[in-house]
Enzyme design. Structure first.
Site, PDB file in Angstrom:
ATOM      1  N   GLY A 132       0.701  -1.079   0.098  1.00 60.48           N
ATOM      2  CA  GLY A 132      -0.531   0.438   0.220  1.00 60.48           C
ATOM      3  C   GLY A 132       0.694   1.166   0.115  1.00 60.48           C
ATOM      4  O   GLY A 132       1.756   1.130  -0.753  1.00 60.48           O
ATOM      5  N   GLU A 133       0.203   2.349   0.525  1.00 64.76           N
ATOM      6  CA  GLU A 133       0.879   3.441   0.315  1.00 64.76           C
ATOM      7  C   GLU A 133       0.822   4.512  -0.906  1.00 64.76           C
ATOM      8  O   GLU A 133       1.229   5.446  -0.731  1.00 64.76           O
ATOM      9  CB  GLU A 133       2.840   3.506   1.236  1.00 64.76           C
TER      10      GLU A 133
END
Length: 341
Positions: free
Chosen positions: A302-303
């Site tokens: 993610g991120e």
């Protein structure tokens, strides 16, 4: 020559065999067509929306919720994976706190509440809270574009947000959770996976009568991050600004946006194929085929890590198209072999 013909001439007239850069050509062309004018410089900006999710009370994740705050702060401090990816590629980024469960705000303070509510017990957010998250996404995109950004990418941070994303996608499609729900970033644990699937199924069923629109689905079983990203993507389309999708959470936000405005696909660029089983379905709802996703790295962090890698490819592609030789530069006769007399 009309604008689309000019774009095609720029790409096809470069000193390379036609279509030899494959999907990079496809998405470079899409970026230029979205702009409606040719810019020789890509000016990217990465937006990370961070929020906690009340559904973690149901034992659907292996990590403690405090990780949301700690990792979001890590991003701001420049020490997270996404920070390093952005810094090494000269991509500015902003962390936006739309609902981290901590009295301190992290990054840009757009905190709506200390996390969404547990959708197994009540709606994840009130109408007013949803509208605040939605407005935060719109405002952040508008601000970046006003400041000159012309390619946005989206990321997120929030323990439990693969559960909320799976719930939204389940509500959106009616597909069995078994086809949509994966491990997220957690270690492989079949007991947790079974519980996660059960929570998605029962949670959506609980709120079925209240979910009449896409916005209702996000509000009832989604998260503040999904609401903000969906609104941000729609704002990109309004402002004729292309954007890059990251993994599963942002793909679900994109699927929601595509249901609201089908034209959004003109501005959407995929980056990587997440390990989550629902990823391909989410992209397909926005008319993006799995085969058209460039990065296959089995990533699940993610991120926005995959999105930023794709942005770096777009920057490289743009530099090449505006600096490499043109086919018209070649004097083929000068390179012809000399015949001995």
């Amino acid at each position: 020559m009309d604008y689309e013909a000019s774009v095609n001439d720029l790409i096809d007239g470069a000193a390379k065999p036609p279509n030899s850069l494959g999907l990079l050509e496809k998405y470079f062309r899409k970026m230029l067509l979205a702009w409606e004018t040719i810019h020789p410089e890509v000016r990217p900006h990465h937006l990370i929306f961070a929020a906690d999710n009340g559904v973690v009370e149901e034992g659907v994740v292996a990590f403690p919720p405090v990780i949301t705050y700690l990792q979001a702060q890590n991003m701001v401090d420049g020490r997270a994976t996404i920070s390093c990816f952005c810094q090494s590629n000269a991509i500015p980024y902003t962390v936006v706190d739309v609902g981290i469960n901590n009295a301190k705000a992290v990054g840009v303070d757009r905190k709506i509440a200390f996390g969404s509510k547990n959708f197994m017990k009540e709606e994840a957010m009130s109408v007013a809270e949803f509208q605040q998250a939605w407005q935060a996404g719109k405002d952040m995109v508008e601000q970046v574009v006003i400041q000159g950004g012309n390619l946005l990418s989206f990321g997120e941070m929030g323990i439990g947000n693969t559960t909320t994303s799976s719930a939204v996608l389940h509500a959106l499609t009616g597909m069995f959770p078994e086809f949509l729900v994966g491990y997220g970033a957690s270690p492989v644990n079949n007991d947790v996976l079974k519980r996660k699937r059960m929570v998605v199924s029962k949670g959506v069923e609980r709120h079925k009568a209240a979910m009449h629109t896409v916005e209702d689905m996000i509000r009832c079983v989604g998260g503040f991050d999904i609401a903000a990203i969906c609104a941000g993507m729609l704002e990109c389309a309004r402002l004729k600004t292309p954007f890059v999708i990251d993994g599963f959470i942002t793909a679900v936000a994109y699927a929601c946006a595509a249901k609201i405005n089908a034209d959004i696909e003109k501005y959407a660029i995929p980056s990587h194929m997440s390990k989550e089983p629902g990823m391909a379905y989410a992209l397909l709802l926005g008319n993006i085929l799995a085969d058209d996703v460039i990065i296959r790295g089995s990533m699940a962090l993610g991120e926005g890590t995959g999105a930023v890698l794709m942005v770096s490819m777009m920057k490289s592609m743009s530099y090449a198209m505006f600096h490499m030789a043109r086919l018209t530069d070649f004097d083929l006769s000068a390179a012809a072999p000399q015949v001995a007399m």
